[in-house]
Enzyme design. Sequence first.
Site, PDB file in Angstrom:
ATOM      1  N   GLU A 463      46.730  40.198  48.354  1.00 42.52           N
ATOM      2  CA  GLU A 463      47.052  38.844  47.877  1.00 42.52           C
ATOM      3  C   GLU A 463      48.457  38.671  47.314  1.00 42.52           C
ATOM      4  O   GLU A 463      48.716  37.682  46.631  1.00 42.52           O
ATOM      5  CB  GLU A 463      46.005  38.372  46.851  1.00 42.52           C
ATOM      6  CG  GLU A 463      44.612  38.278  47.461  1.00 42.52           C
ATOM      7  CD  GLU A 463      43.538  37.727  46.527  1.00 42.52           C
ATOM      8  OE1 GLU A 463      43.767  37.695  45.312  1.00 42.52           O
ATOM      9  OE2 GLU A 463      42.468  37.332  47.031  1.00 42.52           O
ATOM     10  N   GLU A 562      37.654  38.059  52.644  1.00 39.37           N
ATOM     11  CA  GLU A 562      37.074  37.975  51.293  1.00 39.37           C
ATOM     12  C   GLU A 562      36.466  36.602  51.096  1.00 39.37           C
ATOM     13  O   GLU A 562      37.095  35.592  51.413  1.00 39.37           O
ATOM     14  CB  GLU A 562      38.144  38.127  50.197  1.00 39.37           C
ATOM     15  CG  GLU A 562      38.527  39.521  49.858  1.00 39.37           C
ATOM     16  CD  GLU A 562      39.407  39.579  48.603  1.00 39.37           C
ATOM     17  OE1 GLU A 562      39.316  38.663  47.754  1.00 39.37           O
ATOM     18  OE2 GLU A 562      40.175  40.534  48.497  1.00 39.37           O
TER      19      GLU A 562
HETATM   20  C1  BMA Z   1      39.872  38.440  45.182  1.00 38.03           C
HETATM   21  C2  BMA Z   1      40.010  39.949  45.072  1.00 38.03           C
HETATM   22  C3  BMA Z   1      39.957  40.449  43.688  1.00 38.03           C
HETATM   23  C4  BMA Z   1      39.038  39.658  42.828  1.00 38.03           C
HETATM   24  C5  BMA Z   1      38.194  38.709  43.612  1.00 38.03           C
HETATM   25  C6  BMA Z   1      37.315  37.848  42.771  1.00 38.03           C
HETATM   26  O1  BMA Z   1      41.008  37.773  45.103  1.00 38.03           O
HETATM   27  O2  BMA Z   1      41.103  40.385  45.786  1.00 38.03           O
HETATM   28  O3  BMA Z   1      41.242  40.464  43.147  1.00 38.03           O
HETATM   29  O4  BMA Z   1      38.284  40.498  42.070  1.00 38.03           O
HETATM   30  O5  BMA Z   1      38.999  37.888  44.345  1.00 38.03           O
HETATM   31  O6  BMA Z   1      38.039  37.002  41.938  1.00 38.03           O
END
Ligand code: BMA
Length: 900
Positions: A463, A562
């Site tokens: 990120e 994610e």
């Molecule tokens: C994303 C991940 C982590 C984090 C998660 C939840 O951005 O890369 O940095 O724990 O979100 O917020």
Amino acid sequence: MAGVKFVLLLFSAIFALSREEGVDLNGEWNVESSTSDIKIRGTVPGCIHTDLVAAGKIGDPYYRFNDVDYRWIAKENWTYTREFDVPGGMLDFNELLLLCEGLDTVATIYVNGKFVGRSDNMFKRYMFDLKSVLRSGKNAIAVNFTSAITYAMEKNASHTQYMVPPDCPPAVQKGECHPNFIRKEQCSFSWDWGPAFATQGIWKNISVQGYDSSVIRDVLITTRKGDDRSVSWQLDVNVFMDVATTTAGTHLTGTLNAQLDGFKSSVSKAVTLSAPKDSVTLTMNISSDTSVEKWWPVGYGRQMLYNLTVSFSNKEFGEGPAKTVKFGFRTVELVQEKIPGSTGLSFYFKINDLPIFMKGSNWIPADAFKNRITTEYTRYLLQSAVDANMNTLRVWGGGIYEHDDVYDIADELGIMIWQDFMFACAMYPADDDFLGNVREEIQQQVVRIGSHPSVIAWSGNNENEAALAANWYGTDNSSWLYYTFRADYVKLYIDVIKTQVTSLDQSRPFISSSPSNGKETEMEHSVALNPYDNHYGDVHYYNYLTDCWNWTTFPKTRFASEYGFQSWPSFHTLKNASKEDDWTLDSDFNAHRQHHGDGNAQMMDQVMLHFPLPTGGDPIQQYKDFIYMSQIAQAMCIKTESEFYRRSRSEIVNGVGHTMGALYWQLNDIWQGPTWSSLEYGGRWKMLHYYAAKFFAPVMTVIFEDKEQLKVYAVSDLAIKQNQVTLQLQLWMWSSFTPLQAWTVTFDMDANSAMIVFNKTTAQLLKSGGCPAREACYFTSAANLNKTRLFGPVNAHFLTSFQSAKGLTKAKITVTNVTILPDASKAKAATTLRLELKTTAPAPFVWLDAGDVEGRFSDNGFLMNVETMTLEFYARASVAVAMFQKEVTVQSLMDIERER
Ligand code: BMA
């Protein structure tokens, strides 16, 4: 006292002997603080926190508020010392080294009172020259650590030209500041799912090593396809040697040999090596008539692994110890090409030329104290991933480059690893010292991890492109600042990391960040205007505010790397870290363990959108009911989102689609707290993990509503077309065990695709089935092969939120007929139990809990619309029927309305 661990005297028929000898320094050390008067015994490999626990100086660091109470530990400077014996003969070696596989993190090392070196990077192996300091007999070593917190603070303070944000984590994380200034596990300064335990200690093996001429330090094997006529594969065997300066000078001439174990394939090369380090690449051709098998991801074939042995011999010193490395034959391609009907580029992986939809999750460190992670536990977590039909894990960039056994087990199980480099959610310094440090770290890690076939991609950071592009940390406050950070970004991830990676390994893709736009990010000079563009690369998507049952809110991305929602872990897991006072929703403990701002409220919001809130019961029961509801909400959210990604694999809608990856956030936990994980600390499966087994099944169906229409998609990840698949769609009432109506459709299921197989107006379906009201009914679907064998899991689509569901009654569910299955049908279970479940009424979200018996059920959290069914329970340790029966409980949704 250390004994001599290994004496390797290798004989060769032609050559003389080459000697190598070591003294193992693992084991018991003395530890003392330079700031307090604590003096204890310590263990290596290990860390100060677990040493203090073992010495009885502190309690369980995970208990209640101890993470905050024990902050002093990481702020002190700890010194590890010990004595060790060196046999007299060892001093004759041309080279004598202190070999530190991992020091955490900032340390100065003394042997016999003389300075031998320093460390400032936990991800690097250090070797220090001991030739002039070792003596025969008793020796003493001291490793003086400096607090990582102090070090990071000082480094930040001395970076005076401009600040490198973020300074400190949000207060809710109760963390330490400036992890970006130290090459240490970034989440050890706290994260939004984990505590700050900025440990110190010798976290990997440490030894003294003596040798005369050379050592094969590392071997990196990468594979390429051959021309397929005479050569099926080409192996690049990169051999990294440490070379001694001897009486003959700084060069060593000899023969390097690589041999594919069990096969005739081998290659030899005459080489002249230069001290102190040299590397040689041997290219080995595997001829087409040598029958080697490919390594496949789980679900696509076997996970064949081969051994290759490298040795070096030289006339004067003879043949030295050989090194054997495991690897597999497979190719990886990241396909980024134009897609008809869509602007932008595709983003998907082909393994051995087969496009593969990547299903899985994100991996974080399994414990704050790495020495507590056993291989058995690692295997349980990874096997759980496979058991939930995952084929991919992303080793996320805020943790550690994982221990070897993570990659070994992933190789064996066929799990693909997307490997981040360890940079996350921050800007980083880019001065020469920092970059030089990182360059070595990358070199070492690529070589250490790169032979594993499971590793299918390298990725620069987590990120940080997004942070820069969207100004998360105020980097945009002036154009000078912005261009400085942008230039620093390119220096670190492109000039240093990408250059280093690609110089060693051309066999896998390098992605500069996650999320990124892939090739488009490259076109935009490494920082895209919008790294979240659905037309390119991968996307991270989090939205806690909108209704997660509404699929129209999800991005139709090329690759979802994610996405997630939080839940609380089970009461069994939490109770190990708390006491009775803590077991209420509004307890300080409940607030303390939540490291994500508004996290508890966000969970509650998602629950309230679709579910009644628990009522009645004693406070502990209410607490348990809330945990249950948070797990239901999480499971439903991620199910809906994952199904959306899977059914988007073959289509382009409004210019977006062709989704080829769904990796939810996050697989595992670092401690007991509310997080996005599907596996709890300790390994228990949350409801989400059971759901994942279904929404990631190789063949499955998805029912959803698109405005007035009810649509069913069939999704197949199978590499072969399936003819004559039957969809069975059923309409049910909440009040009945008999479906109102069933529809069947027979179709041929294309390989590797998502197809729409049913599309009718919802209202008409309800009417034709005689459903009195939407709120009274729901649909189920399943795909059956040749109308016989159940092929995919049964899925359900709810037509209403549960506050307004009509006809649901409180079911009485009982567990009966528990027996032990004689043949442990699952090799992974110490005991496999079979049980029967009976219900008096249809029941959603049936949840079985085996109490203190560790293990998992064959299914859980399901909709039970038959009166009886059988399930299995896979116990992690042997268990008797009586014990299981005593512990097991079962409940379903309506039970949360309790007697007052
Ligand atoms: C994303 C991940 C982590 C984090 C998660 C939840 O951005 O890369 O940095 O724990 O979100 O917020």
